[in-house]
Design a protein around this motif. Structure first.
Motif, PDB file in Angstrom:
ATOM      1  N   LEU A  72       0.884  -1.128   0.054  1.00 43.73           N
ATOM      2  CA  LEU A  72      -0.120  -0.043  -0.123  1.00 43.73           C
ATOM      3  C   LEU A  72       0.993   1.114  -0.097  1.00 43.73           C
ATOM      4  O   LEU A  72       0.440   2.268  -0.775  1.00 43.73           O
ATOM      5  N   ARG A  73       1.930   1.385   0.729  1.00 46.21           N
ATOM      6  CA  ARG A  73       2.899   2.496   0.877  1.00 46.21           C
ATOM      7  C   ARG A  73       3.440   2.580  -0.405  1.00 46.21           C
ATOM      8  O   ARG A  73       3.926   3.535  -0.627  1.00 46.21           O
ATOM      9  N   HIS A  78      -1.817  -5.000   8.145  1.00 41.24           N
ATOM     10  CA  HIS A  78      -0.401  -4.652   8.484  1.00 41.24           C
ATOM     11  C   HIS A  78       0.071  -3.406   8.178  1.00 41.24           C
ATOM     12  O   HIS A  78       0.557  -2.875   9.236  1.00 41.24           O
ATOM     13  N   GLU A  79      -0.359  -2.879   7.324  1.00 34.14           N
ATOM     14  CA  GLU A  79       0.290  -1.504   6.874  1.00 34.14           C
ATOM     15  C   GLU A  79      -0.657  -0.361   7.560  1.00 34.14           C
ATOM     16  O   GLU A  79      -0.238   0.687   7.791  1.00 34.14           O
ATOM     17  N   LEU A  80      -2.188  -0.539   7.770  1.00 36.22           N
ATOM     18  CA  LEU A  80      -2.768   0.484   8.359  1.00 36.22           C
ATOM     19  C   LEU A  80      -3.454   0.309   9.750  1.00 36.22           C
ATOM     20  O   LEU A  80      -3.276   1.383  10.390  1.00 36.22           O
ATOM     21  N   LEU A  81      -3.399  -0.830  10.038  1.00 33.45           N
ATOM     22  CA  LEU A  81      -3.271  -1.031  11.561  1.00 33.45           C
ATOM     23  C   LEU A  81      -2.063  -1.332  12.387  1.00 33.45           C
ATOM     24  O   LEU A  81      -1.748  -1.331  13.573  1.00 33.45           O
ATOM     25  N   PRO A 110      -1.290  11.764   5.638  1.00 34.70           N
ATOM     26  CA  PRO A 110      -0.491  11.756   6.964  1.00 34.70           C
ATOM     27  C   PRO A 110       0.091  10.357   7.356  1.00 34.70           C
ATOM     28  O   PRO A 110       1.217  10.304   8.005  1.00 34.70           O
ATOM     29  N   CYS A 111      -0.714   9.435   7.131  1.00 36.28           N
ATOM     30  CA  CYS A 111      -0.559   7.989   7.429  1.00 36.28           C
ATOM     31  C   CYS A 111       0.645   7.710   6.683  1.00 36.28           C
ATOM     32  O   CYS A 111       1.338   6.563   7.276  1.00 36.28           O
ATOM     33  N   GLY A 112       1.171   8.152   5.573  1.00 35.52           N
ATOM     34  CA  GLY A 112       2.213   7.720   4.980  1.00 35.52           C
ATOM     35  C   GLY A 112       1.745   7.114   3.642  1.00 35.52           C
ATOM     36  O   GLY A 112       2.903   6.586   2.725  1.00 35.52           O
ATOM     37  N   VAL A 113       0.594   6.609   3.319  1.00 30.43           N
ATOM     38  CA  VAL A 113      -0.105   5.987   2.087  1.00 30.43           C
ATOM     39  C   VAL A 113      -0.345   7.024   1.062  1.00 30.43           C
ATOM     40  O   VAL A 113      -1.026   7.980   1.508  1.00 30.43           O
ATOM     41  N   THR A 114       0.058   6.987   0.066  1.00 21.90           N
ATOM     42  CA  THR A 114      -0.315   7.829  -1.075  1.00 21.90           C
ATOM     43  C   THR A 114      -1.119   7.230  -2.228  1.00 21.90           C
ATOM     44  O   THR A 114      -0.679   6.100  -2.671  1.00 21.90           O
ATOM     45  N   GLY A 115      -2.298   7.690  -2.437  1.00 28.58           N
ATOM     46  CA  GLY A 115      -3.277   7.038  -3.318  1.00 28.58           C
ATOM     47  C   GLY A 115      -4.519   7.308  -3.316  1.00 28.58           C
ATOM     48  O   GLY A 115      -4.897   8.571  -2.826  1.00 28.58           O
ATOM     49  N   ASP A 116      -5.495   6.546  -4.022  1.00 23.71           N
ATOM     50  CA  ASP A 116      -6.910   7.225  -4.107  1.00 23.71           C
ATOM     51  C   ASP A 116      -7.522   6.652  -2.557  1.00 23.71           C
ATOM     52  O   ASP A 116      -7.380   5.576  -1.979  1.00 23.71           O
ATOM     53  N   VAL A 117      -8.409   7.642  -2.396  1.00 21.86           N
ATOM     54  CA  VAL A 117      -9.273   7.376  -1.201  1.00 21.86           C
ATOM     55  C   VAL A 117     -10.756   7.384  -1.480  1.00 21.86           C
ATOM     56  O   VAL A 117     -11.338   8.249  -2.308  1.00 21.86           O
TER      57      VAL A 117
END
Length: 367
Positions: free
Chosen positions: A30-31, A133-136, A341-348
């Motif tokens: 994801l990151r 893993h990546e968001l929690l 700000p969580c460090g993931v760049t992409g579609d929301v």
């Protein structure tokens, strides 16, 4: 370090499977994200697979050349209205591999039936693994899950229960709904016994977590720095009692001993979609980089302008036993290339509301 530049694009069927599966299971997928051309290549191959192995979808695609699908033409992928999975489920199956017929809860009186083979199921759980893993930021070997829901043997092939049964393979999990009733006291005792050094997930529909929060008002649990509350689904059967997310957050944080509102997350999935979209601590619902989501005009089905609300459409390359190109019954927005700000760049993804009956009738006439 981003691995975008080294990810292979698919070239043959064998390469497609191995490359896509490797991408889904990559560390920090994801990151790291991927170039749009990579997603387009996997979607192109997915369209080719379903056109070749699903005669009904091939007829529906009406002569579309899969080779014409690229980063600029993703909106041309023929979308199956989600109602097709309710009214003509026998037509959506691709190939002849053994499948499990997963079903929806039938919110509007009818049930969707979605055939999932082993490859499709494994890819769905790869999306769950990446998101948690990546968001929690939890490791699967050490996490405890409290599922405020039934076991799969009590709900047959209801998709959400099937999902949670699969999660129990990854995590130590207990289920707290028996014969349609929540075992509140047993759940509270289990939560009180949680080790504060071990991640703890409380997972369930919003109304059941709301009930749990109110049951704990007079006896809130002690602080647990690694506990999360994850809502799944909506207020099915209790729409008249639905509360806003802010009110739900305010109730869950003190009652469950959560560190702050960032520990309350929502996970989005529907039975016709083979990927999960999970909120980060900033309550942004991140679309994994392999999933293309768009908002469509309800009358013309053309893509709407950025920032406008429309019917949400999903193009997912991960299912092999059904076309993962679905026009949903939800209105919402897609914000592109968000640097969160969580460090993931992409579609929301932002979901507004369900289609009402009159709107649904109008959309069906267009299709």
């Amino acid at each position: 370090m981003s691995t975008t530049a080294t990810r292979p694009a698919p070239t043959t069927t064998a390469d497609e499977v191995s490359a896509l599966d490797a991408w889904l299971s990559a560390t920090d997928v994801l990151r790291d994200g991927a170039a749009p051309e990579v997603r387009a290549a996997f979607l192109r191959d997915a369209v080719a697979h379903h056109v070749a192995h699903n005669p009904a979808y091939a007829r529906y695609a009406d002569g579309l050349d899969p080779a014409s699908i690229d980063v600029d033409t993703l909106d041309r992928i023929p979308l199956l209205p989600s109602g097709v999975f309710k009214r003509a489920a026998d037509l959506v199956r691709t190939g002849d591999a053994p499948v499990v017929q997963t079903t929806s809860s039938g919110t509007q009186g009818t049930v969707s039936r979605v055939p999932r083979d082993d490859a499709t199921l494994m890819r769905f759980f790869a999306s769950v693994t990446a998101a948690t893993h990546e968001l929690l930021d939890v490791e699967h070997a050490e996490t405890v899950v409290h599922n405020v829901g039934p076991r799969v043997d009590e709900s047959q092939h209801l998709w959400i229960s099937y999902v949670m049964s699969g999660v129990s393979v990854l995590h130590e999990t207990d289920f707290y709904v028996r014969d349609g009733a929540v075992e509140t006291e047993r759940l509270v005792d289990a939560l009180a016994a949680d080790d504060p050094s071990v991640p703890s997930l409380v997972v369930g529909p919003p109304p059941l977590l709301w009930d749990l929060a109110h049951a704990l008002r007079s006896r809130p649990l002690p602080a647990h720095p690694r506990r999360f509350a994850v809502t799944i689904g909506g207020w099915k059967g209790r729409q008249g009692q639905a509360v806003g997310r802010a009110d739900l957050h305010d109730a869950l944080v003190p009652s469950l001993g959560l560190r702050d509102v960032g520990a309350v997350r929502d996970a989005f999935n529907m039975v016709e979609l083979n990927t999960i979209a999970l909120e980060c601590a900033h309550h942004a619902k991140h679309c994994p980089p392999w999933l293309y989501v768009s908002a469509r005009d309800a009358r013309t089905l053309a893509p709407v302008e950025p920032g406008e609300s429309g019917l949400l459409a999903y193009c997912d390359p991960t299912p092999t036993s059904f076309p993962g190109f679905v026009l949903s019954e939800d209105f919402g927005w897609v914000d592109r290339d968000v640097a969160c700000p969580c460090g993931v760049t992409g579609d929301v993804l932002r979901i507004e509301r369900r289609v009402n009956r009159l709107e649904s009738r109008g959309c069906a006439m267009k299709i």
